[in-house]
Scaffold this active site. Structure first.
Site, PDB file in Angstrom:
ATOM      1  N   TYR A   1      61.435 -71.333 123.145  1.00  0.00           N
ATOM      2  CA  TYR A   1      62.141 -70.304 122.396  1.00  0.00           C
ATOM      3  C   TYR A   1      61.989 -68.953 123.267  1.00  0.00           C
ATOM      4  O   TYR A   1      60.979 -68.489 123.902  1.00  0.00           O
ATOM      5  CB  TYR A   1      61.580 -70.389 121.036  1.00  0.00           C
ATOM      6  CG  TYR A   1      59.852 -70.046 120.777  1.00  0.00           C
ATOM      7  CD1 TYR A   1      59.570 -68.765 120.749  1.00  0.00           C
ATOM      8  CD2 TYR A   1      59.263 -71.363 120.111  1.00  0.00           C
ATOM      9  CE1 TYR A   1      58.206 -68.676 120.540  1.00  0.00           C
ATOM     10  CE2 TYR A   1      57.941 -71.004 119.944  1.00  0.00           C
ATOM     11  CZ  TYR A   1      57.507 -69.818 119.954  1.00  0.00           C
ATOM     12  OH  TYR A   1      56.116 -69.533 119.649  1.00  0.00           O
ATOM     13  N   CYS A   2      62.682 -68.092 122.809  1.00  0.00           N
ATOM     14  CA  CYS A   2      62.910 -66.644 123.345  1.00  0.00           C
ATOM     15  C   CYS A   2      62.718 -66.838 124.837  1.00  0.00           C
ATOM     16  O   CYS A   2      61.875 -66.045 125.428  1.00  0.00           O
ATOM     17  CB  CYS A   2      61.954 -65.686 122.500  1.00  0.00           C
ATOM     18  SG  CYS A   2      62.418 -64.134 122.865  1.00  0.00           S
TER      19      CYS A   2
END
Length: 283
Positions: A146-147
């Site tokens: 994620y990110c």
């Protein structure tokens, strides 16, 4: 590995890692902006701020454009998480009691600090800090995390940290979240479900990550020993001292609180706008 930005004559240490569940992530964004302003104005030495927030998912502006964002946010709240929209770029990340956040705040008044320099400084600090654990830290995008970004930090191909930057009035804040303990995969699964509910199979203009939980882990999992936030704090301060700087403990000062109030109002307004107001009723 070293970096000239880490060779500050003095480091002002602001530790906010034990403020508890009432400490809101929006406060942290306003604090960093206030400190950037103070450092940029020459009213403060370089700052290292450490902070922890319990059960919070921080969204990027792009996340709020998901076609089914209302359902996705409702899911996060049902799971017991606050939802906050940050005042800079990036995408969704998980904060909890096992995630240590570190902000390095530098002045940009004398010499321009290139974006790459900021990232490299934090990478150098983390690599030096974790070397004593026998860890070889690598920087580079971990697909499926994620990110995701070009300065994802990983050990053995599994991401445990992500770095971002923010620039305000002559100050540069380089920020990192470190998954110290707990399950990195469980955090990633939360964000995977968030995007699944937020997209529901629809095509979107923005390329949201297809999160693969198994590519993320905590430092405790990766190093095979149970690490605590406090242990990492001591390692951080010792590592900064090894670059030759003097460290001293501090808190926000009067003038900085005035700036904080201004930035706090902005971040609250941003969240009300981004989350359409009525979504805040769940907080």
């Amino acid at each position: 590995m070293s970096h000239e930005l880490l060779r500050q004559p003095k480091w002002r240490v602001i530790d906010q890692s034990h403020f508890g569940p009432l400490f809101d992530a929006k406060q942290s964004f306003a604090i960093d902006d206030a400190l950037c302003t103070a450092v940029g104005a020459g009213q403060s030495d370089a700052v290292v701020r450490t902070w922890v927030h319990e059960n919070t998912v921080v969204l990027g502006a792009a996340d709020t454009k998901l076609p089914y964002i209302d359902e996705a946010i409702s899911f996060l709240r049902q799971e017991g998480y606050r939802v906050v929209v940050r005042n800079s770029g990036g995408l969704a990340v998980v904060l909890d009691s096992g995630v240590l956040n570190i902000s390095l705040i530098f002045p940009e008044t004398k010499n321009t600090i290139a974006i790459e320099q900021g990232y490299e400084a934090m990478y150098a600090l983390m690599a030096a800090m974790l070397a004593s654990y026998g860890a070889r830290v690598e920087a580079g995008e971990i697909v499926g995390s994620y990110c995701p970004g070009s300065y994802d930090l990983s050990i053995g191909g599994k991401k445990f940290a992500g770095i971002s930057q923010r620039r305000v009035r002559g100050g540069v804040a380089v920020q990192i979240y470190l998954c110290v303990n707990g399950s990195g995969a469980a955090r990633a699964e939360l964000i995977r479900r968030f995007y699944e509910l937020g997209r529901q199979g629809e095509k979107t203009k923005f390329a949201y990550p297809d999160v693969v939980p198994t590519v993320m882990a905590s430092l405790s999992e990766l190093l095979g020993c149970e690490l605590s936030i406090d242990e990492l704090l001591v390692a951080l301060w010792r590592t900064l001292q090894s670059f030759g700087g003097e460290l001293y403990s501090s808190a926000l000062e009067n003038g900085e609180w005035n700036w904080y109030e201004q930035y706090w109002a902005r971040i609250v307004e941003r969240n009300e706008t981004a989350l359409k107001g009525e979504l805040l009723a769940g907080e």
